[in-house]
Design an enzyme around this catalytic site. Sequence first.
Site, PDB file in Angstrom:
ATOM      1  N   GLY A   1      16.669  -4.201  16.631  1.00  0.00           N
ATOM      2  CA  GLY A   1      17.480  -5.176  17.371  1.00  0.00           C
ATOM      3  C   GLY A   1      18.213  -6.173  16.519  1.00  0.00           C
ATOM      4  O   GLY A   1      19.450  -6.144  16.415  1.00  0.00           O
TER       5      GLY A   1
ATOM      6  N   TRP B   1      11.763  -1.102  10.027  1.00  0.00           N
ATOM      7  CA  TRP B   1      11.879  -0.352  11.284  1.00  0.00           C
ATOM      8  C   TRP B   1      12.512  -1.165  12.406  1.00  0.00           C
ATOM      9  O   TRP B   1      12.744  -0.645  13.492  1.00  0.00           O
ATOM     10  CB  TRP B   1      10.500   0.117  11.731  1.00  0.00           C
ATOM     11  CG  TRP B   1      10.042   1.362  11.015  1.00  0.00           C
ATOM     12  CD1 TRP B   1      10.206   1.651   9.695  1.00  0.00           C
ATOM     13  CD2 TRP B   1       9.361   2.475  11.588  1.00  0.00           C
ATOM     14  NE1 TRP B   1       9.640   2.868   9.402  1.00  0.00           N
ATOM     15  CE2 TRP B   1       9.112   3.398  10.551  1.00  0.00           C
ATOM     16  CE3 TRP B   1       8.907   2.782  12.874  1.00  0.00           C
ATOM     17  CZ2 TRP B   1       8.460   4.612  10.759  1.00  0.00           C
ATOM     18  CZ3 TRP B   1       8.247   3.990  13.070  1.00  0.00           C
ATOM     19  CH2 TRP B   1       8.029   4.892  12.029  1.00  0.00           C
TER      20      TRP B   1
ATOM     21  N   ARG C   1       6.124 -12.594  22.968  1.00  0.00           N
ATOM     22  CA  ARG C   1       7.228 -12.919  22.053  1.00  0.00           C
ATOM     23  C   ARG C   1       8.582 -12.626  22.683  1.00  0.00           C
ATOM     24  O   ARG C   1       8.779 -11.572  23.290  1.00  0.00           O
ATOM     25  CB  ARG C   1       7.081 -12.080  20.781  1.00  0.00           C
ATOM     26  CG  ARG C   1       8.186 -12.259  19.773  1.00  0.00           C
ATOM     27  CD  ARG C   1       7.946 -11.356  18.582  1.00  0.00           C
ATOM     28  NE  ARG C   1       8.016  -9.973  18.975  1.00  0.00           N
ATOM     29  CZ  ARG C   1       9.082  -9.189  18.791  1.00  0.00           C
ATOM     30  NH1 ARG C   1      10.165  -9.658  18.218  1.00  0.00           N
ATOM     31  NH2 ARG C   1       9.044  -7.928  19.164  1.00  0.00           N
TER      32      ARG C   1
ATOM     33  N   GLU D   1       4.448 -11.262  10.973  1.00  0.00           N
ATOM     34  CA  GLU D   1       3.687 -10.790  12.141  1.00  0.00           C
ATOM     35  C   GLU D   1       2.184 -11.018  12.009  1.00  0.00           C
ATOM     36  O   GLU D   1       1.480 -11.239  13.005  1.00  0.00           O
ATOM     37  CB  GLU D   1       3.970  -9.296  12.373  1.00  0.00           C
ATOM     38  CG  GLU D   1       3.353  -8.760  13.658  1.00  0.00           C
ATOM     39  CD  GLU D   1       3.811  -7.342  13.984  1.00  0.00           C
ATOM     40  OE1 GLU D   1       4.697  -6.816  13.284  1.00  0.00           O
ATOM     41  OE2 GLU D   1       3.279  -6.765  14.947  1.00  0.00           O
TER      42      GLU D   1
ATOM     43  N   ASP E   1      -4.226  -4.739   8.547  1.00  0.00           N
ATOM     44  CA  ASP E   1      -4.959  -5.039   7.307  1.00  0.00           C
ATOM     45  C   ASP E   1      -5.141  -6.545   7.081  1.00  0.00           C
ATOM     46  O   ASP E   1      -6.223  -6.991   6.691  1.00  0.00           O
ATOM     47  CB  ASP E   1      -4.232  -4.435   6.090  1.00  0.00           C
ATOM     48  CG  ASP E   1      -4.044  -2.935   6.228  1.00  0.00           C
ATOM     49  OD1 ASP E   1      -4.864  -2.290   6.902  1.00  0.00           O
ATOM     50  OD2 ASP E   1      -3.067  -2.413   5.660  1.00  0.00           O
TER      51      ASP E   1
ATOM     52  N   LYS F   1       0.802  -1.231   0.000  1.00  0.00           N
ATOM     53  CA  LYS F   1       0.000   0.000   0.000  1.00  0.00           C
ATOM     54  C   LYS F   1       0.832   1.277   0.000  1.00  0.00           C
ATOM     55  O   LYS F   1       0.303   2.343  -0.257  1.00  0.00           O
ATOM     56  CB  LYS F   1      -0.980  -0.008   1.170  1.00  0.00           C
ATOM     57  CG  LYS F   1      -0.352  -0.013   2.536  1.00  0.00           C
ATOM     58  CD  LYS F   1      -1.425  -0.080   3.606  1.00  0.00           C
ATOM     59  CE  LYS F   1      -0.833  -0.114   4.992  1.00  0.00           C
ATOM     60  NZ  LYS F   1      -1.841  -0.099   6.028  1.00  0.00           N
TER      61      LYS F   1
ATOM     62  N   GLU G   1      19.383  -9.542  24.249  1.00  0.00           N
ATOM     63  CA  GLU G   1      18.206  -8.734  24.599  1.00  0.00           C
ATOM     64  C   GLU G   1      17.469  -9.398  25.748  1.00  0.00           C
ATOM     65  O   GLU G   1      17.838 -10.504  26.179  1.00  0.00           O
ATOM     66  CB  GLU G   1      17.303  -8.567  23.360  1.00  0.00           C
ATOM     67  CG  GLU G   1      17.949  -7.703  22.282  1.00  0.00           C
ATOM     68  CD  GLU G   1      17.146  -7.593  20.997  1.00  0.00           C
ATOM     69  OE1 GLU G   1      15.999  -8.035  20.968  1.00  0.00           O
ATOM     70  OE2 GLU G   1      17.686  -7.046  20.039  1.00  0.00           O
TER      71      GLU G   1
ATOM     72  N   HIS H   1       3.958  -2.469  20.294  1.00  0.00           N
ATOM     73  CA  HIS H   1       5.112  -2.811  19.462  1.00  0.00           C
ATOM     74  C   HIS H   1       4.865  -3.999  18.544  1.00  0.00           C
ATOM     75  O   HIS H   1       5.289  -3.986  17.396  1.00  0.00           O
ATOM     76  CB  HIS H   1       6.278  -3.121  20.401  1.00  0.00           C
ATOM     77  CG  HIS H   1       7.564  -3.435  19.712  1.00  0.00           C
ATOM     78  ND1 HIS H   1       8.218  -2.521  18.909  1.00  0.00           N
ATOM     79  CD2 HIS H   1       8.346  -4.549  19.714  1.00  0.00           C
ATOM     80  CE1 HIS H   1       9.339  -3.069  18.458  1.00  0.00           C
ATOM     81  NE2 HIS H   1       9.426  -4.302  18.911  1.00  0.00           N
TER      82      HIS H   1
ATOM     83  N   ARG I   1       9.907  -8.779  28.107  1.00  0.00           N
ATOM     84  CA  ARG I   1       9.238  -7.495  27.875  1.00  0.00           C
ATOM     85  C   ARG I   1       7.950  -7.270  28.643  1.00  0.00           C
ATOM     86  O   ARG I   1       7.649  -6.156  29.038  1.00  0.00           O
ATOM     87  CB  ARG I   1       8.906  -7.382  26.399  1.00  0.00           C
ATOM     88  CG  ARG I   1      10.071  -6.960  25.646  1.00  0.00           C
ATOM     89  CD  ARG I   1       9.717  -6.682  24.249  1.00  0.00           C
ATOM     90  NE  ARG I   1      10.997  -6.606  23.572  1.00  0.00           N
ATOM     91  CZ  ARG I   1      11.158  -6.658  22.293  1.00  0.00           C
ATOM     92  NH1 ARG I   1      10.111  -6.785  21.520  1.00  0.00           N
ATOM     93  NH2 ARG I   1      12.352  -6.563  21.772  1.00  0.00           N
TER      94      ARG I   1
ATOM     95  N   HIS J   1       6.467  -2.532  23.879  1.00  0.00           N
ATOM     96  CA  HIS J   1       7.918  -2.447  24.059  1.00  0.00           C
ATOM     97  C   HIS J   1       8.165  -1.513  25.234  1.00  0.00           C
ATOM     98  O   HIS J   1       7.565  -0.425  25.306  1.00  0.00           O
ATOM     99  CB  HIS J   1       8.580  -1.905  22.791  1.00  0.00           C
ATOM    100  CG  HIS J   1      10.055  -2.166  22.756  1.00  0.00           C
ATOM    101  ND1 HIS J   1      10.931  -1.530  23.608  1.00  0.00           N
ATOM    102  CD2 HIS J   1      10.802  -2.999  22.012  1.00  0.00           C
ATOM    103  CE1 HIS J   1      12.157  -1.964  23.354  1.00  0.00           C
ATOM    104  NE2 HIS J   1      12.101  -2.860  22.398  1.00  0.00           N
TER     105      HIS J   1
HETATM  106  C1  SIN Z   1      14.352  -3.983  19.797  1.00  0.00           C
HETATM  107  O1  SIN Z   1      15.310  -3.658  19.121  1.00  0.00           O
HETATM  108  O2  SIN Z   1      14.259  -3.782  21.003  1.00  0.00           O
HETATM  109  C2  SIN Z   1      13.222  -4.662  19.107  1.00  0.00           C
HETATM  110  C3  SIN Z   1      13.558  -6.047  18.800  1.00  0.00           C
HETATM  111  C4  SIN Z   1      12.300  -6.844  18.705  1.00  0.00           C
HETATM  112  O3  SIN Z   1      11.221  -6.303  18.833  1.00  0.00           O
HETATM  113  O4  SIN Z   1      12.402  -8.066  18.548  1.00  0.00           O
END
Ligand code: SIN
Length: 531
Positions: A46, A43, A378, A367, A215, A33, A113, A343, A282, A236
Amino acid sequence: MTDFDFVVVGSGIAGLSFALKAARHGRVAIVTKRSAAESNTAWAQGGVCCVLAEDDSFDLHVGDTLDAGAGLCNEEVVRAVVSAAPERMKELMGWGVNFDTDAATGSLSLGREGGHTRRRILHHGDTTGREIAESLLERAREVEEITFFEHHFAIDLITSGKLGYATEDRCLGLYVLDEKSGEVLTFRSDRVILATGGSGRVYQFTTNPLGATGDGVAMAWRAGATIANMEFVQFHPTCLYHSKLKNFLISEALRGEGGVLIGADGREFMHKYDERKSLAPRDIVARAIDREIKRTGSPCVYLDMTSKSREFLQERFPMIWQTCMDAGIDISRDPIPVVPAAHYQCGGVRTDINGATSLRGLYAIGEVGSTGLHGANRLASNSLLEGAVVAHNAASDILRRSPLGQSHVNGYTIPPWRAGNVTDVDELVVIYHNWDELRRLMWDYVSIVRTGKRLLRAATRLRNLQREVQEFYWNFKVTTELLELRNLVQTAALIVDSAQRRHESRGLHYTLDFPEPNPLEIKDTVLRRVL
Ligand code: SIN
């Protein structure tokens, strides 16, 4: 009428890697789109999980994923995705993706992470998603069998059921708005792949790009496909808190490199919530921040990176460094103001490990799909991995189930889009007002901490919004704004409906009415529209 062997909606890691594989067998349309360079993938900061380190193992990665997923992951799927990572990462590198290497050893550099017990995140500075999206796109643009339809909005799936056929329901293609001409095109195909990303824009505050409007889930729902676990929206913990930069992510990789969360008083607080402190999964960190913000009345908390040198921060996180600097924050000296924001959509269109949905001929990858990998929460950096693995599986599964040369589409009469007697939208203000109302109400009533009362309020208001948007849809010419709003409202309704059905707190779904997990509720929330 346009016929393609495969129609892919979306141009992130899942859509593009599927297209690159499918194009070896037939003609592929990529419908997107906005411009193809704009995707949720682009975007992602990580990186991508991959077990490579000596002290790591598939079992450890599986264990971390199951732990984050709070009892709802499908272990078989987790194991399959985790163990496919080395092969898929090799393939990405073969397509030109550059992951950072360690200057001393030359081996791939691994980040860490929240929720990970080992270093296992392949990355490209803090712009890993952009690196992947650009490399794959460059490749795909060179392939003759792939045709891009940019600025084309997929409105709805065409199914045999909707056309009134009594045969087994199957997907036969989709109607697509050409945003430039305003014309609605008919794409015919018995292999339709949704790779549309998530729905962060349902919320007032999000780390997602503008296009994340649910969508794929909304279209699949309207077509009668099964939807699962939509209550699990991941917030997030660290989105930059700034008056102008509303949705800039401060990657969890910063905490992986030693960043510490502190309150406005300069003191750490995460030890009160989890022994893993700032590196807890998270759901726990986002809830802790939410609680601290409410407790102290401060508008945000802070991520302190000041123990790291300027040189390290600049080299490892160049984009975050520069963006913060431009916003007047020198992250080597000043703690970074952060708040949680929507997020990632952990649920979605229910699929198997190959991305096959409950509707024949329809696949959902990335996703938008819900394979069972993420469960109730996740694990960081498992999503790009899932996109690559499920796209790979889907490409072979779809050909096995629906070999080329055996088209089902020809057996059906597909009418062109019927616009009816409609006019241009007369007052765009109504659409913008409804967008704002929806996103605010979801933030206020359906975000990190929920209650039955708030969910009920949200459900009532959503019903009104849905009625209004539906009226618009029938009475005015379709536009991108209207179609996105229609999908957002539908996705929001699925989130609320799913949340109302879960009478416990688990993973990302936390309700004050049932603050503990209930062993009797260890099951997916499954929704299916009665057609
Ligand atoms: C982040 O960089 O914190 C995002 C990574 C993710 O959402 O898996």
